[in-house]
Design a protein around this motif. Structure first.
Motif, PDB file in Angstrom:
ATOM      1  N   LEU A  78       0.825  -1.210   0.000  1.00 59.06           N
ATOM      2  CA  LEU A  78       0.000   0.000   0.000  1.00 59.06           C
ATOM      3  C   LEU A  78       0.858   1.259   0.000  1.00 59.06           C
ATOM      4  O   LEU A  78       0.578   2.225  -0.723  1.00 59.06           O
ATOM      5  CB  LEU A  78      -0.925  -0.016   1.220  1.00 59.06           C
ATOM      6  CG  LEU A  78      -1.712   1.269   1.490  1.00 59.06           C
ATOM      7  CD1 LEU A  78      -2.639   1.599   0.325  1.00 59.06           C
ATOM      8  CD2 LEU A  78      -2.504   1.151   2.790  1.00 59.06           C
ATOM      9  N   GLU A  79       1.924   1.245   0.820  1.00 58.04           N
ATOM     10  CA  GLU A  79       2.750   2.447   0.930  1.00 58.04           C
ATOM     11  C   GLU A  79       3.427   2.798  -0.391  1.00 58.04           C
ATOM     12  O   GLU A  79       3.628   3.970  -0.723  1.00 58.04           O
ATOM     13  CB  GLU A  79       3.789   2.292   2.045  1.00 58.04           C
ATOM     14  CG  GLU A  79       4.791   1.174   1.856  1.00 58.04           C
ATOM     15  CD  GLU A  79       4.308  -0.180   2.328  1.00 58.04           C
ATOM     16  OE1 GLU A  79       5.165  -1.047   2.567  1.00 58.04           O
ATOM     17  OE2 GLU A  79       3.093  -0.370   2.461  1.00 58.04           O
ATOM     18  N   HIS A  80       3.773   1.757  -1.197  1.00 60.32           N
ATOM     19  CA  HIS A  80       4.409   2.024  -2.493  1.00 60.32           C
ATOM     20  C   HIS A  80       3.390   2.595  -3.487  1.00 60.32           C
ATOM     21  O   HIS A  80       3.703   3.534  -4.234  1.00 60.32           O
ATOM     22  CB  HIS A  80       5.036   0.740  -3.044  1.00 60.32           C
ATOM     23  CG  HIS A  80       6.017   0.114  -2.109  1.00 60.32           C
ATOM     24  ND1 HIS A  80       5.741  -1.034  -1.402  1.00 60.32           N
ATOM     25  CD2 HIS A  80       7.258   0.487  -1.736  1.00 60.32           C
ATOM     26  CE1 HIS A  80       6.772  -1.341  -0.650  1.00 60.32           C
ATOM     27  NE2 HIS A  80       7.714  -0.434  -0.831  1.00 60.32           N
ATOM     28  N   HIS A  81       2.194   2.038  -3.495  1.00 61.73           N
ATOM     29  CA  HIS A  81       1.156   2.564  -4.384  1.00 61.73           C
ATOM     30  C   HIS A  81       0.765   3.989  -3.972  1.00 61.73           C
ATOM     31  O   HIS A  81       0.456   4.829  -4.832  1.00 61.73           O
ATOM     32  CB  HIS A  81      -0.065   1.643  -4.360  1.00 61.73           C
ATOM     33  CG  HIS A  81       0.176   0.306  -4.987  1.00 61.73           C
ATOM     34  ND1 HIS A  81       0.455   0.158  -6.326  1.00 61.73           N
ATOM     35  CD2 HIS A  81       0.200  -0.952  -4.459  1.00 61.73           C
ATOM     36  CE1 HIS A  81       0.629  -1.128  -6.608  1.00 61.73           C
ATOM     37  NE2 HIS A  81       0.476  -1.830  -5.490  1.00 61.73           N
ATOM     38  N   THR A  82       0.799   4.276  -2.676  1.00 60.04           N
ATOM     39  CA  THR A  82       0.511   5.631  -2.211  1.00 60.04           C
ATOM     40  C   THR A  82       1.572   6.605  -2.725  1.00 60.04           C
ATOM     41  O   THR A  82       1.258   7.749  -3.088  1.00 60.04           O
ATOM     42  CB  THR A  82       0.444   5.669  -0.677  1.00 60.04           C
ATOM     43  OG1 THR A  82      -0.577   4.775  -0.220  1.00 60.04           O
ATOM     44  CG2 THR A  82       0.139   7.067  -0.178  1.00 60.04           C
ATOM     45  N   ILE A  89      -6.803   6.302   4.208  1.00 58.17           N
ATOM     46  CA  ILE A  89      -7.084   7.739   4.163  1.00 58.17           C
ATOM     47  C   ILE A  89      -5.852   8.547   3.782  1.00 58.17           C
ATOM     48  O   ILE A  89      -5.958   9.645   3.224  1.00 58.17           O
ATOM     49  CB  ILE A  89      -7.649   8.200   5.528  1.00 58.17           C
ATOM     50  CG1 ILE A  89      -8.305   9.574   5.393  1.00 58.17           C
ATOM     51  CG2 ILE A  89      -6.558   8.209   6.589  1.00 58.17           C
ATOM     52  CD1 ILE A  89      -9.065   9.999   6.627  1.00 58.17           C
ATOM     53  N   VAL A  90      -4.647   8.011   4.023  1.00 54.91           N
ATOM     54  CA  VAL A  90      -3.417   8.740   3.702  1.00 54.91           C
ATOM     55  C   VAL A  90      -3.317   8.986   2.202  1.00 54.91           C
ATOM     56  O   VAL A  90      -2.961  10.089   1.757  1.00 54.91           O
ATOM     57  CB  VAL A  90      -2.183   7.959   4.208  1.00 54.91           C
ATOM     58  CG1 VAL A  90      -0.902   8.660   3.783  1.00 54.91           C
ATOM     59  CG2 VAL A  90      -2.230   7.814   5.726  1.00 54.91           C
ATOM     60  N   ALA A  91      -3.625   7.968   1.397  1.00 47.10           N
ATOM     61  CA  ALA A  91      -3.529   8.107  -0.053  1.00 47.10           C
ATOM     62  C   ALA A  91      -4.536   9.129  -0.582  1.00 47.10           C
ATOM     63  O   ALA A  91      -4.197   9.989  -1.408  1.00 47.10           O
ATOM     64  CB  ALA A  91      -3.752   6.751  -0.711  1.00 47.10           C
ATOM     65  N   TRP A  92      -5.778   9.034  -0.103  1.00 44.37           N
ATOM     66  CA  TRP A  92      -6.793   9.989  -0.562  1.00 44.37           C
ATOM     67  C   TRP A  92      -6.453  11.403  -0.110  1.00 44.37           C
ATOM     68  O   TRP A  92      -6.683  12.376  -0.842  1.00 44.37           O
ATOM     69  CB  TRP A  92      -8.167   9.577  -0.043  1.00 44.37           C
ATOM     70  CG  TRP A  92      -8.751   8.396  -0.755  1.00 44.37           C
ATOM     71  CD1 TRP A  92      -8.867   7.125  -0.282  1.00 44.37           C
ATOM     72  CD2 TRP A  92      -9.277   8.373  -2.091  1.00 44.37           C
ATOM     73  NE1 TRP A  92      -9.431   6.303  -1.232  1.00 44.37           N
ATOM     74  CE2 TRP A  92      -9.697   7.047  -2.363  1.00 44.37           C
ATOM     75  CE3 TRP A  92      -9.433   9.333  -3.083  1.00 44.37           C
ATOM     76  CZ2 TRP A  92     -10.258   6.673  -3.564  1.00 44.37           C
ATOM     77  CZ3 TRP A  92      -9.993   8.968  -4.300  1.00 44.37           C
ATOM     78  CH2 TRP A  92     -10.402   7.654  -4.531  1.00 44.37           C
ATOM     79  N   ARG A  93      -5.911  11.534   1.079  1.00 43.90           N
ATOM     80  CA  ARG A  93      -5.544  12.866   1.565  1.00 43.90           C
ATOM     81  C   ARG A  93      -4.394  13.444   0.732  1.00 43.90           C
ATOM     82  O   ARG A  93      -4.309  14.665   0.522  1.00 43.90           O
ATOM     83  CB  ARG A  93      -5.164  12.794   3.041  1.00 43.90           C
ATOM     84  CG  ARG A  93      -5.165  14.155   3.727  1.00 43.90           C
ATOM     85  CD  ARG A  93      -4.748  14.027   5.173  1.00 43.90           C
ATOM     86  NE  ARG A  93      -5.804  13.456   5.991  1.00 43.90           N
ATOM     87  CZ  ARG A  93      -5.607  12.518   6.922  1.00 43.90           C
ATOM     88  NH1 ARG A  93      -4.397  12.019   7.104  1.00 43.90           N
ATOM     89  NH2 ARG A  93      -6.608  12.070   7.647  1.00 43.90           N
ATOM     90  N   THR A 110      -8.867   2.258 -10.160  1.00 43.38           N
ATOM     91  CA  THR A 110      -8.748   1.021 -10.940  1.00 43.38           C
ATOM     92  C   THR A 110      -7.822  -0.016 -10.311  1.00 43.38           C
ATOM     93  O   THR A 110      -7.980  -1.213 -10.586  1.00 43.38           O
ATOM     94  CB  THR A 110      -8.244   1.338 -12.359  1.00 43.38           C
ATOM     95  OG1 THR A 110      -6.969   2.011 -12.279  1.00 43.38           O
ATOM     96  CG2 THR A 110      -9.237   2.220 -13.102  1.00 43.38           C
ATOM     97  N   MET A 111      -6.853   0.411  -9.515  1.00 42.35           N
ATOM     98  CA  MET A 111      -5.909  -0.548  -8.935  1.00 42.35           C
ATOM     99  C   MET A 111      -6.588  -1.379  -7.841  1.00 42.35           C
ATOM    100  O   MET A 111      -7.350  -0.833  -7.029  1.00 42.35           O
ATOM    101  CB  MET A 111      -4.695   0.167  -8.333  1.00 42.35           C
ATOM    102  CG  MET A 111      -3.724   0.701  -9.382  1.00 42.35           C
ATOM    103  SD  MET A 111      -2.924  -0.626 -10.318  1.00 42.35           S
ATOM    104  CE  MET A 111      -1.907  -1.354  -9.040  1.00 42.35           C
ATOM    105  N   PRO A 112      -6.350  -2.688  -7.809  1.00 37.75           N
ATOM    106  CA  PRO A 112      -6.950  -3.542  -6.765  1.00 37.75           C
ATOM    107  C   PRO A 112      -6.227  -3.386  -5.428  1.00 37.75           C
ATOM    108  O   PRO A 112      -5.625  -4.319  -4.910  1.00 37.75           O
ATOM    109  CB  PRO A 112      -6.772  -4.953  -7.344  1.00 37.75           C
ATOM    110  CG  PRO A 112      -5.536  -4.859  -8.182  1.00 37.75           C
ATOM    111  CD  PRO A 112      -5.530  -3.478  -8.774  1.00 37.75           C
ATOM    112  N   VAL A 113      -6.281  -2.186  -4.896  1.00 35.39           N
ATOM    113  CA  VAL A 113      -5.599  -1.855  -3.644  1.00 35.39           C
ATOM    114  C   VAL A 113      -6.629  -1.320  -2.664  1.00 35.39           C
ATOM    115  O   VAL A 113      -7.499  -0.532  -3.045  1.00 35.39           O
ATOM    116  CB  VAL A 113      -4.493  -0.795  -3.862  1.00 35.39           C
ATOM    117  CG1 VAL A 113      -3.858  -0.402  -2.538  1.00 35.39           C
ATOM    118  CG2 VAL A 113      -3.442  -1.306  -4.844  1.00 35.39           C
ATOM    119  N   LYS A 114      -6.537  -1.753  -1.434  1.00 36.52           N
ATOM    120  CA  LYS A 114      -7.433  -1.231  -0.401  1.00 36.52           C
ATOM    121  C   LYS A 114      -6.822   0.050   0.149  1.00 36.52           C
ATOM    122  O   LYS A 114      -5.999   0.054   1.054  1.00 36.52           O
ATOM    123  CB  LYS A 114      -7.622  -2.257   0.715  1.00 36.52           C
ATOM    124  CG  LYS A 114      -8.675  -1.843   1.732  1.00 36.52           C
ATOM    125  CD  LYS A 114      -8.887  -2.920   2.792  1.00 36.52           C
ATOM    126  CE  LYS A 114      -9.952  -2.492   3.787  1.00 36.52           C
ATOM    127  NZ  LYS A 114     -10.167  -3.525   4.834  1.00 36.52           N
TER     128      LYS A 114
END
Length: 729
Positions: A494-498, A526-530, A519-523
């Motif tokens: 997750l941290e890499h995709h973020t 809130i950090v990524a959206w922020r 589109t990415m199959p990643v859960k």
């Protein structure tokens, strides 16, 4: 060499003088008048003149009493005949002394000067290098011993070499050593077996560890303890739990080490319930709960978030040593009680207990948590004086401390000076550069890491992808994510995709960033959206920002940062009706915006400032200084960004709001109180606002000062009118 010997001998003679006149000196000592300076002479034995020097040297080594050891060494020098060397037994005792007292260079000089060496000589020196974590030196000595001196290793040599392979992850060398063990017939020694089991476990060779373990009798608890520890150290929790099940089914009784191991499992899993059960079971046995077992319990409770439980165990100890003190410090540190951890140092030293490398690591990391640079500098000086600077764990903590305290140059200096580095070292430097906005430097360190043969891990690539984001290297970022990580065998998390979301966002590719997230199959958390929401604010993409904000609010309805950022965007768009709606919604939800606070450390005092602060005893002078600075930078084109003010009031009043933000007050005070060439370091609890960012850039130019501001997102290094973040934060 002769000059070196003379220097050492003379340096030791004052120790002898002290010993002769000390109240604790032994009355039977007789000191000859004919002082000689050779370093390795055979002593003239005078019956009854001194207690057996070998026994004294052993005592000095075991207690790490270097002063006593040097005194005995001086006696051996001055009581010798110049034509004869010390015999091999005294020389070995001296090597053991200096190695255990962390004087490995002196031990090596003694070793090299010996006319004849035996296995004990090699073992003592190897053990010294092992203690300092210098695995390559141990392996080099071992190869020289068997190939040049043609000596046959004994069980102690093998245990030392295997331990060195364990600590450095050198499984191939460990396998070669295993072959030597089989040829020499020393596999029957239990601690050689244990060392083999631990080596394979530490190097993630689980099957090989199990094969060796299966040759051990079922009731041998030591080997089981060894393999479980090795598995845990390298994250093989499931395998460790399987071994524990075997221990329960096969072993007759657990010992102290077993309980220490199981508490280690509980700590690793952060399983408080299991830890409490094991503690309860321990209380029913007759096992002596010594300081090491108690320290394991302290560590377990600390990692499980129960600091009071840890403190209760610590306070219940009849004797406390450096292990228990370090354990309770670590418990405070792991739970965010950084000041309390630092406060324990003076208490510990009051008890005449000196810190070791692990203690220094905890203390330095506590300084990092507080951004307490001055305390970190003082601890660095203590590290240098104590001789622990070459320990990788201390070097890593120093790099981390300086990076998080805003002195990235000092972090790099420590990094370059380190004699041994591990993956943690490289990661700390890469992440440090990335966090300071120095993406090019971070990628250069990563390239050096690859060339040095150090294997990157998932943490490494977080720093690398962050560096790519800072430099806007979109293609390179995707190369690292989709190709290099897979080549190395690391599954992106997750941290890499973020980081990729941040990379696309910083490059202004907001639609691609949103598409990537949808589109990415990643859960996503809130950090990524922020991160995407912040990019919408920077690039003034208010339509997308509104959609993203709705997602963030759904994930965390009480996230004050999201409401504040959304309100900022509406204010910049002069949609005051929407600003009012956001503020009304915040009142209804009882969500209050955290006030902006900045602090700066000057000499031994931390000065705290709140926006429009009038509490500071020198507030009038500080406000006057702010006015002076603003007048100067207006001549360079500074225009207050009144759009950043979230109130629908007159422009003049908005400018007043901006003038006395907390970071401006802190910087003004630091300019008043620090030397003209000193850098200024300010810490802020919130994201620095657009107006302050623009103002501080120009303040750094008119004052010719380096100004470092650590806000909630990153470090900003302002110098000569520019910022390291390239105006994206």
């Amino acid at each position: 060499m002769e000059i070196f010997l003379v220097f050492v001998a003379l340096s030791l003679l004052w120790q002898l003088h002290w010993w002769r006149h000390s109240v604790i000196a032994m009355p039977s000592i007789k000191v000859p008048r004919n002082y000689h300076v050779p370093f390795l002479f055979k002593p003239k034995v005078i019956p009854g003149s001194i207690e057996d020097p070998i026994k004294l040297l052993k005592k000095a080594a075991d207690t790490k009493n270097l002063r006593l050891g040097k005194t005995v060494h001086a006696h051996l020098i001055i009581s010798s005949e110049t034509s004869k060397f010390l015999d091999i037994f005294h020389a070995n005792s001296l090597i053991n002394l200096y190695a255990k007292c962390d004087r490995i260079t002196t031990a090596r000089h003694l070793f090299e000067y010996m006319p004849k060496r035996n296995v004990v000589s090699w073992t003592a020196l190897m053990a010294g290098y092992l203690h300092k974590g210098l695995a390559l030196e141990v392996l080099g000595l071992f190869k020289t011993m068997v190939s040049v001196d043609n000596l046959c290793p004994n069980e102690f040599v093998f245990a030392t070499v295997l331990s060195s392979c364990s600590g450095s992850g050198r499984v191939e060398e460990g396998k070669q050593c295993h072959g030597y063990v089989l040829k020499s017939g020393l596999l029957s020694y239990q601690y050689v077996k244990n060392a083999l089991v631990h080596m394979y476990s530490s190097c993630s060779e689980v099957e090989a560890a199990m094969r060796v373990l299966n040759t051990v009798p079922g009731d041998d608890i030591l080997s089981y303890n060894s393999v479980v520890n090795g598995l845990l150290e390298h994250g093989h929790v499931k395998e460790a739990m399987d071994i524990l099940d075997m221990m329960i089914g096969q072993c007759k009784a657990w010992d102290n080490v077993t309980y220490i191991t199981i508490f280690g499992v509980c700590a690793h899993l952060k399983d408080l319930i299991l830890g409490l059960q094991v503690h309860s079971q321990l209380l029913k046995t007759d096992i002596d709960c010594d300081v090491f077992l108690s320290s394991a319990m302290i560590d377990m409770y600390g990692k499980c978030g129960k600091v009071l439980n840890a403190l209760k165990v610590f306070d219940g100890l009849q004797t406390q040593n450096i292990v228990s003190w370090t354990a309770i410090m670590a418990a405070y540190f792991q739970n965010g009680y950084f000041e309390e951890a630092l406060g324990l140092l003076s208490q510990m030293e009051f008890e005449d207990i000196l810190p070791n490398e692990y203690t220094f690591a905890v203390l330095l990391n506590s300084c990092a948590g507080l951004s307490a640079l001055r305390h970190g500098d003082l601890l660095h000086a203590s590290v240098e004086k104590s001789g622990f600077k070459d320990h990788a764990i201390v070097g890593n903590a120093l790099v981390n401390m300086y990076s998080k305290c805003g002195n990235i140059q000092a972090a790099n200096d420590v990094f370059l000076d380190m004699t041994s580095r591990d993956a943690v070292t490289w990661n700390a430097m890469i992440s440090g550069f990335s966090h300071h906005g120095l993406g090019k430097e971070a990628l250069n360190v990563f390239q050096d890491m690859l060339e040095a043969g150090e294997r990157p891990n998932n943490i490494t690539f977080v720093g690398v992808l962050s560096a790519c984001a800072h430099l806007g290297l979109v293609q390179e970022g995707f190369y690292y994510l989709n190709q290099l990580m897979k080549q190395i065998g690391i599954e992106p998390g997750l941290e890499h995709h973020t980081c990729i979301v941040g990379l696309l966002s910083r490059a202004g590719q907001l639609d691609q960033a949103e598409k990537y997230m949808r589109t990415m199959p990643v859960k996503w958390d809130i950090v990524a959206w922020r991160s995407l929401l912040n990019a919408c604010h920077v690039h003034k993409s208010y339509g997308l920002g509104k959609r993203v904000a709705e997602v963030v609010v759904q994930m965390d309805p009480n996230d004050v940062g999201t409401y504040t950022l959304l309100s900022n965007m509406y204010a910049k768009a002069k949609r005051w009706d929407r600003v009012v709606q956001i503020r009304k919604l915040m009142r209804e939800k009882n969500i209050k915006k955290e006030p902006g606070v900045s602090w700066v450390e000057i000499r031994n005092t931390t000065h705290i400032f709140v926006s429009d602060d009038n509490i500071h005893p020198e507030s009038s002078q500080i406000h006057e200084k702010v006015g002076e600075l603003l007048a100067k930078i207006k001549l360079l084109g500074y225009v207050p960004d009144i759009a950043a003010v979230l109130h629908d009031v007159e422009d003049e009043q908005k400018e007043d709001y901006l003038s006395y933000h907390s970071e401006k007050l802190a910087i003004a005070y630091a300019l008043m109180k620090t030397p003209t060439e000193a850098p200024i370091r300010v810490i802020k609890n919130l994201r620095i606002c657009d107006d302050c960012h623009a103002a501080v850039k120009l303040i750094s130019k008119v004052t010719n000062r380096l100004i470092i501001v650590r806000d909630a997102n990153r470090f900003h290094q302002f110098q000569d009118g520019k910022c390291s973040c390239a105006d994206y934060w």
